[in-house]
Design a protein around this motif. Structure first.
Motif, PDB file in Angstrom:
ATOM      1  N   ILE A 202       0.841  -1.197   0.000  1.00 10.67           N
ATOM      2  CA  ILE A 202       0.000   0.000   0.000  1.00 10.67           C
ATOM      3  C   ILE A 202       0.876   1.248   0.000  1.00 10.67           C
ATOM      4  CG2 ILE A 202      -1.748   1.345   1.232  1.00 10.67           C
ATOM      5  CD1 ILE A 202      -2.787  -1.183   2.459  1.00 10.67           C
ATOM      6  N   ASP A 203       0.605   2.137  -0.928  1.00  9.34           N
ATOM      7  CA  ASP A 203       1.156   3.481  -0.914  1.00  9.34           C
ATOM      8  C   ASP A 203      -0.016   4.423  -0.689  1.00  9.34           C
ATOM      9  OD1 ASP A 203       3.905   2.913  -1.439  1.00  9.34           O
ATOM     10  OD2 ASP A 203       3.365   2.483  -3.519  1.00  9.34           O
ATOM     11  N   ALA A 204       0.084   5.269   0.335  1.00  9.35           N
ATOM     12  CA  ALA A 204      -1.037   6.123   0.711  1.00  9.35           C
ATOM     13  C   ALA A 204      -0.652   7.587   0.651  1.00  9.35           C
ATOM     14  CB  ALA A 204      -1.528   5.773   2.104  1.00  9.35           C
ATOM     15  N   GLN A 205      -1.616   8.404   0.279  1.00  8.22           N
ATOM     16  CA  GLN A 205      -1.456   9.848   0.290  1.00  8.22           C
ATOM     17  C   GLN A 205      -2.593  10.470   1.089  1.00  8.22           C
ATOM     18  OE1 GLN A 205      -1.556  10.965  -3.844  1.00  8.22           O
ATOM     19  NE2 GLN A 205       0.639  10.627  -4.129  1.00  8.22           N
ATOM     20  N   VAL A 206      -2.270  11.471   1.874  1.00 12.39           N
ATOM     21  CA  VAL A 206      -3.282  12.274   2.551  1.00 12.39           C
ATOM     22  C   VAL A 206      -3.266  13.642   1.875  1.00 12.39           C
ATOM     23  CG1 VAL A 206      -4.038  13.287   4.729  1.00 12.39           C
ATOM     24  CG2 VAL A 206      -2.984  11.022   4.692  1.00 12.39           C
ATOM     25  N   LEU A 207      -4.448  14.122   1.494  1.00 11.71           N
ATOM     26  CA  LEU A 207      -4.551  15.373   0.759  1.00 11.71           C
ATOM     27  C   LEU A 207      -5.450  16.348   1.497  1.00 11.71           C
ATOM     28  CD1 LEU A 207      -4.928  12.748  -1.429  1.00 11.71           C
ATOM     29  CD2 LEU A 207      -4.272  14.589  -2.986  1.00 11.71           C
ATOM     30  N   GLN A 208      -5.127  17.620   1.362  1.00 16.01           N
ATOM     31  CA  GLN A 208      -5.879  18.673   2.022  1.00 16.01           C
ATOM     32  C   GLN A 208      -6.508  19.572   0.967  1.00 16.01           C
ATOM     33  OE1 GLN A 208      -3.470  21.615   4.069  1.00 16.01           O
ATOM     34  NE2 GLN A 208      -4.918  21.695   5.768  1.00 16.01           N
ATOM     35  N   GLY A 209      -7.784  19.931   1.175  1.00 13.19           N
ATOM     36  CA  GLY A 209      -8.472  20.821   0.256  1.00 13.19           C
ATOM     37  C   GLY A 209      -9.202  21.897   1.023  1.00 13.19           C
ATOM     38  N   LYS A 210     -10.071  22.616   0.354  1.00 13.96           N
ATOM     39  CA  LYS A 210     -10.846  23.661   1.012  1.00 13.96           C
ATOM     40  C   LYS A 210     -11.944  23.036   1.869  1.00 13.96           C
ATOM     41  CE  LYS A 210     -10.187  27.469  -2.228  1.00 13.96           C
ATOM     42  NZ  LYS A 210     -10.861  28.479  -3.085  1.00 13.96           N
ATOM     43  N   GLY A 211     -11.695  22.949   3.160  1.00 11.48           N
ATOM     44  CA  GLY A 211     -12.679  22.383   4.067  1.00 11.48           C
ATOM     45  C   GLY A 211     -12.927  20.907   3.869  1.00 11.48           C
ATOM     46  N   LYS A 212     -12.017  20.211   3.191  1.00  7.17           N
ATOM     47  CA  LYS A 212     -12.170  18.775   2.945  1.00  7.17           C
ATOM     48  C   LYS A 212     -10.811  18.088   3.077  1.00  7.17           C
ATOM     49  CE  LYS A 212     -16.004  19.430  -0.315  1.00  7.17           C
ATOM     50  NZ  LYS A 212     -17.064  18.957   0.590  1.00  7.17           N
ATOM     51  N   VAL A 213     -10.850  16.802   3.347  1.00 10.61           N
ATOM     52  CA  VAL A 213      -9.653  15.983   3.434  1.00 10.61           C
ATOM     53  C   VAL A 213      -9.865  14.749   2.562  1.00 10.61           C
ATOM     54  CG1 VAL A 213      -8.168  14.629   4.968  1.00 10.61           C
ATOM     55  CG2 VAL A 213      -9.193  16.757   5.787  1.00 10.61           C
ATOM     56  N   ALA A 214      -8.807  14.291   1.934  1.00 13.02           N
ATOM     57  CA  ALA A 214      -8.901  13.095   1.089  1.00 13.02           C
ATOM     58  C   ALA A 214      -7.763  12.138   1.439  1.00 13.02           C
ATOM     59  CB  ALA A 214      -8.839  13.472  -0.383  1.00 13.02           C
ATOM     60  N   VAL A 215      -8.023  10.865   1.237  1.00  7.61           N
ATOM     61  CA  VAL A 215      -7.015   9.819   1.408  1.00  7.61           C
ATOM     62  C   VAL A 215      -7.063   8.933   0.174  1.00  7.61           C
ATOM     63  CG1 VAL A 215      -6.205   7.893   2.809  1.00  7.61           C
ATOM     64  CG2 VAL A 215      -7.309   9.844   3.914  1.00  7.61           C
ATOM     65  N   VAL A 216      -5.905   8.649  -0.399  1.00  8.44           N
ATOM     66  CA  VAL A 216      -5.824   7.798  -1.586  1.00  8.44           C
ATOM     67  C   VAL A 216      -4.899   6.627  -1.281  1.00  8.44           C
ATOM     68  CG1 VAL A 216      -5.136   7.641  -4.005  1.00  8.44           C
ATOM     69  CG2 VAL A 216      -6.245   9.727  -3.162  1.00  8.44           C
TER      70      VAL A 216
END
Length: 305
Positions: A202-216
């Motif tokens: 598993i390679d994971a990324q945590v991403l930050q946006g405008k009032g949102k969070v994402a994980v891939v």
């Protein structure tokens, strides 16, 4: 850039931690027997240390009811009046199939085949099967009606969910992230992690946006035979375990041995608010066999402006 320890990824394939609803769905269903000789033997989906009950309209003959080739894999078969109780000692292998022949006191013989549940999210474990020979009996007709209503309700619920997801901004963003189109989203990568358990990389990324969070999650199935699929995802508050909504998209339904796939999750900033205060969240991914494959702890600092 957020501090590296603002999130935490841990792969836990060996973990036996289940969400309260993460064991295979237990099911009560009905079977209407057919006299047509070409009809296939009915399958019964069983799980280790879970009792499955076959329930008939007439009493069962315990002397003529038998399991075939069950030694070491199931508890001894038990007959209680019109019921047959089955309990595997452990989960059956994917290629295992154990025949069962149930004989009723009127001489009727009914064959079954014990099988493990599938790996798809809609798979289930049979908790009870009501078996009807007389299709016109009140009990049989009532069971058939309930089965039809249950399937209809499930289809309605599924269609409503699909329509809701079609109009969901978060699901649209998750779809873009799953295909690698990060530049077309408001997100930026703030953390990266990787892990391996022997069967899955598993390679994971945590991403930050405008009032949102994402994980891939980018997954590679390195198992020799077993396909990989996601059974479910769970997002809860860290302190009180309260469920939160999470948008999910994937590039494939099932990852074959040697294959790869991507899972993307988008969390709205409102999910971090609990009783008027910001709180951490726990994103858990459960694989096909119900084991927790990975989890990510998300800190509320991810949505700080």
């Amino acid at each position: 850039m957020l501090p590296l320890r603002s999130v935490l990824l841990v792969t836990l394939v060996a973990s036996t931690a289940f969400a309260s609803n993460e064991r295979n769905k237990l099911s009560v269903r009905a079977i209407l027997l057919s006299e047509h000789p070409g009809d296939a033997t009915h399958r019964v989906y069983v799980k280790g240390q879970v009792v499955t009950t076959l329930r008939f309209e007439k009493p069962v003959d315990p002397l003529k009811t038998k399991l075939i080739g069950w030694e070491g894999r199931l508890e001894p078969l038990a007959v209680v009046r019109n019921k047959v109780l089955l309990e595997p000692l452990h989960d059956l292998d994917d290629d295992e199939a154990i025949p069962v022949v149930v004989s009723l006191v009127d001489g009727t013989e009914v064959p079954f085949l014990l099988r493990p549940p599938g790996h798809n999210e809609w798979s289930w474990t049979d908790q009870q099967i009501d078996v009807f020979k007389n299709h016109e009996s009140n009990a049989a007709m009532h069971a058939a009606l309930l089965e039809a209503l249950k399937k209809n309700d499930a289809l309605i619920e599924e269609n409503q969910r699909y329509r809701k997801e079609e109009n969901s901004e978060d699901h649209a963003l998750a779809a873009l992230l799953a295909t690698g189109a990060v530049v077309q989203t408001p997100f930026r990568v703030v953390d990266r992690f990787s892990g391996e358990d022997g069967d899955t990389k598993i390679d994971a990324q945590v991403l930050q946006g405008k009032g949102k969070v994402a994980v891939v999650f980018k997954l590679k199935n390195v198992a020799s035979e077993q396909p990989w699929s996601m059974k479910s995802v769970r997002l809860v508050t860290l302190d009180k375990g309260r469920e939160r909504a999470v948008a999910t998209r994937s590039t494939v339904r099932e990852i074959a041995p040697g294959g790869s796939g991507v899972l993307a999750f988008v969390v709205d900033g409102g999910a971090f608010v609990d009783d008027g205060k910001l709180t951490s969240l726990l994103l858990e991914v459960y694989r096909h066999d119900g084991m927790r494959q990975a989890y990510v702890q998300l800190d509320p600092a991810l949505i700080a402006r």
